[in-house]
Design a protein around this motif. Structure first.
Motif, PDB file in Angstrom:
ATOM      1  N   VAL A   1       0.493  -1.394   0.086  1.00 14.62           N
ATOM      2  CA  VAL A   1       0.081   0.284  -0.293  1.00 14.62           C
ATOM      3  C   VAL A   1       0.483   1.107   0.196  1.00 14.62           C
ATOM      4  CG1 VAL A   1      -1.647  -1.755   0.886  1.00 14.62           C
ATOM      5  CG2 VAL A   1      -0.172   0.077   2.535  1.00 14.62           C
TER       6      VAL A   1
ATOM      7  N   GLY B   1      -0.046   4.565   3.027  1.00 15.13           N
ATOM      8  CA  GLY B   1      -1.174   3.124   3.498  1.00 15.13           C
ATOM      9  C   GLY B   1      -0.446   2.581   4.513  1.00 15.13           C
TER      10      GLY B   1
ATOM     11  N   ARG C   1      -0.858   4.815   7.906  1.00 15.66           N
ATOM     12  CA  ARG C   1      -2.249   4.800   8.256  1.00 15.66           C
ATOM     13  C   ARG C   1      -1.911   4.557  10.048  1.00 15.66           C
ATOM     14  NH1 ARG C   1      -6.818   2.828   4.807  1.00 15.66           N
ATOM     15  NH2 ARG C   1      -6.279   4.930   3.192  1.00 15.66           N
TER      16      ARG C   1
ATOM     17  N   VAL D   1      -3.584  -4.713   7.094  1.00 17.14           N
ATOM     18  CA  VAL D   1      -4.037  -4.031   6.040  1.00 17.14           C
ATOM     19  C   VAL D   1      -5.147  -4.462   5.724  1.00 17.14           C
ATOM     20  CG1 VAL D   1      -3.590  -3.923   2.983  1.00 17.14           C
ATOM     21  CG2 VAL D   1      -1.841  -4.612   4.450  1.00 17.14           C
TER      22      VAL D   1
ATOM     23  N   HIS E   1      -7.387  -0.938   5.793  1.00 16.34           N
ATOM     24  CA  HIS E   1      -7.480  -0.391   4.778  1.00 16.34           C
ATOM     25  C   HIS E   1      -9.168  -0.381   4.016  1.00 16.34           C
ATOM     26  CE1 HIS E   1      -3.870   1.782   3.766  1.00 16.34           C
ATOM     27  NE2 HIS E   1      -2.818   0.952   4.435  1.00 16.34           N
TER      28      HIS E   1
ATOM     29  N   GLU F   1     -11.837   2.486   3.569  1.00 16.12           N
ATOM     30  CA  GLU F   1     -11.859   2.966   1.715  1.00 16.12           C
ATOM     31  C   GLU F   1     -13.961   2.182   2.080  1.00 16.12           C
ATOM     32  OE1 GLU F   1     -10.249   0.471  -0.198  1.00 16.12           O
ATOM     33  OE2 GLU F   1      -7.952   1.430   0.594  1.00 16.12           O
TER      34      GLU F   1
END
Length: 380
Positions: free
Chosen positions: A343, A347, A350, A371, A375, A379
């Protein structure tokens, strides 16, 4: 040493005196060479700030603790700094033990004797560690006249004699090795100064761990007895000395914990793996641009880190749980590398959003799960 309400449970001055007396002498250097080493380490620490922040894309906040000092110390200075840190972080637990003992017949006498014994034991431990640590971001120790710190806590220590000793032992370029070490330690400083909640989160986890400590001597003695029996071969999964994770028999420190402490330690282990692995990833990521011999340094240093100085050194590392520290470097670096590959650096960053986005111990071994959790949730 006395305190309000009675004798302290650890003779901290004796701990410093014992460690300072027992620590090995550093490498032989002239006065001019020592001054040059100190000056170069300070320059490297300063230049590392720009390199690390550019590579990590971590912006340092302007709040308390953002301007942490860099201290180049000898082994005795490292000992004093760490005793101050132990004294600060262990105070709630020691107050608890002191209150328990205060109600017992002869509690004050027992406390005075026990404080000296514990002071000597802590001093012996620190004398062992003081010749091995290259640098350290000292998170909790209060500032003193001899060892200044930032208002919000924190200071960066670089242990000059140990750095010189290792660079000579590995036969690597001194300038490159000193910068390489500075990059690792500066990454730790950036982690804590760019993530304002991180220090308080770790401190709260440590205090929760200490709060679960059973201060009843009989119970603790029984746990130690069980730990020794377990280490000698009784009751371990399998006959090859390894547990289900293939990590080998646990240390005494691991075995005397309560179930609640094991849960807290799992979270702390994940955090420390992240921090150490991130520092290793950054020092090697920045390295090729500013450290020409980084590949040689990494190869030689990894061999030294894995092998230890000999059988006695390996036995002590196992007993104290220091081999877990080595796994943190390895596993954490693999986690960071895998996440960045998936990522990107932004990324990965985060991870610093909140305690809820920190990886679990299981996710350190399976970066894809982190992840997916962080993520995909963000999202959706």
């Amino acid at each position: 040493m006395t305190s309000i309400g009675g004798v302290e449970m650890v003779d901290w001055n004796l701990a410093v005196a014992t460690a300072t007396r027992l620590v090995r002498p550093g490498p032989e250097v002239s006065r001019d060479e020592a001054r040059a080493v100190v000056a170069e380490l300070r320059r490297h620490a300063k230049s590392s700030e720009e390199h690390v922040r550019a590579f990590t894309r971590m912006a340092v906040s302007g709040g308390p603790g953002s301007d942490t000092p860099v201290l180049v110390v000898d082994r005795a200075g490292w000992i004093r700094a760490n005793v101050a840190g132990f004294r600060q972080i262990l105070k709630p637990l020691l107050d608890k033990v002191q209150d328990r003992r205060g109600g017992l017949p002869g509690g004050a006498v027992l406390g005075a004797v026990g404080g000296k014994v514990t002071g000597v034991e802590l001093g012996m431990l620190l004398s062992f560690l003081a010749s091995r640590v290259l640098g350290q971001y000292e998170t909790f120790a209060p500032a003193t006249r001899d060892l200044p710190g930032s208002p919000g806590g924190g200071r960066l220590l670089l242990v000059a004699p140990n750095i010189v000793h290792v660079e000579r032992e590995l036969d690597v370029a001194p300038h490159d090795f000193r910068l390489w070490v500075s990059l690792h330690e500066e990454t730790h400083r950036t982690q804590f100064t760019a993530v304002p909640w991180l220090r308080d989160h770790i401190e709260s986890e440590i205090q929760a761990f200490l709060g679960e400590t059973d201060v009843d001597p009989a119970t603790l003695l029984e746990r130690v007895r069980e730990a020794v029996q377990s280490l000698s071969g009784g009751g371990r999964p399998g006959d090859d000395g390894h547990d289900e994770d293939g990590r080998g028999a646990p240390s005494i420190i691991e075995l005397v914990q309560t179930p609640a402490q094991r849960e807290i330690l799992a979270r702390l282990t994940a955090v420390m793996s992240l921090l150490e692995g991130h520092a290793d990833y950054v020092m090697d990521g920045v390295g090729p641009e500013v450290v020409p011999t980084v590949a040689e340094i990494r190869e030689k240093f990894q061999k030294r880190r894995a092998s230890g100085a000999g059988r006695l050194d390996q036995a002590l590392r196992k007993l104290l749980g220091l081999d877990a520290k080595l796994r943190q470097y390895r596993d954490g670096e693999r986690f960071v590398r895998a996440v960045v590959n998936q990522v990107g650096m932004d990324g990965f960053n985060r991870v610093w959003t909140s305690p809820n986005t920190l990886p679990t111990k299981a996710e350190i071994s399976k970066p894809g799960e982190w992840v997916a959790r962080v993520h995909r949730k963000a999202e959706s």
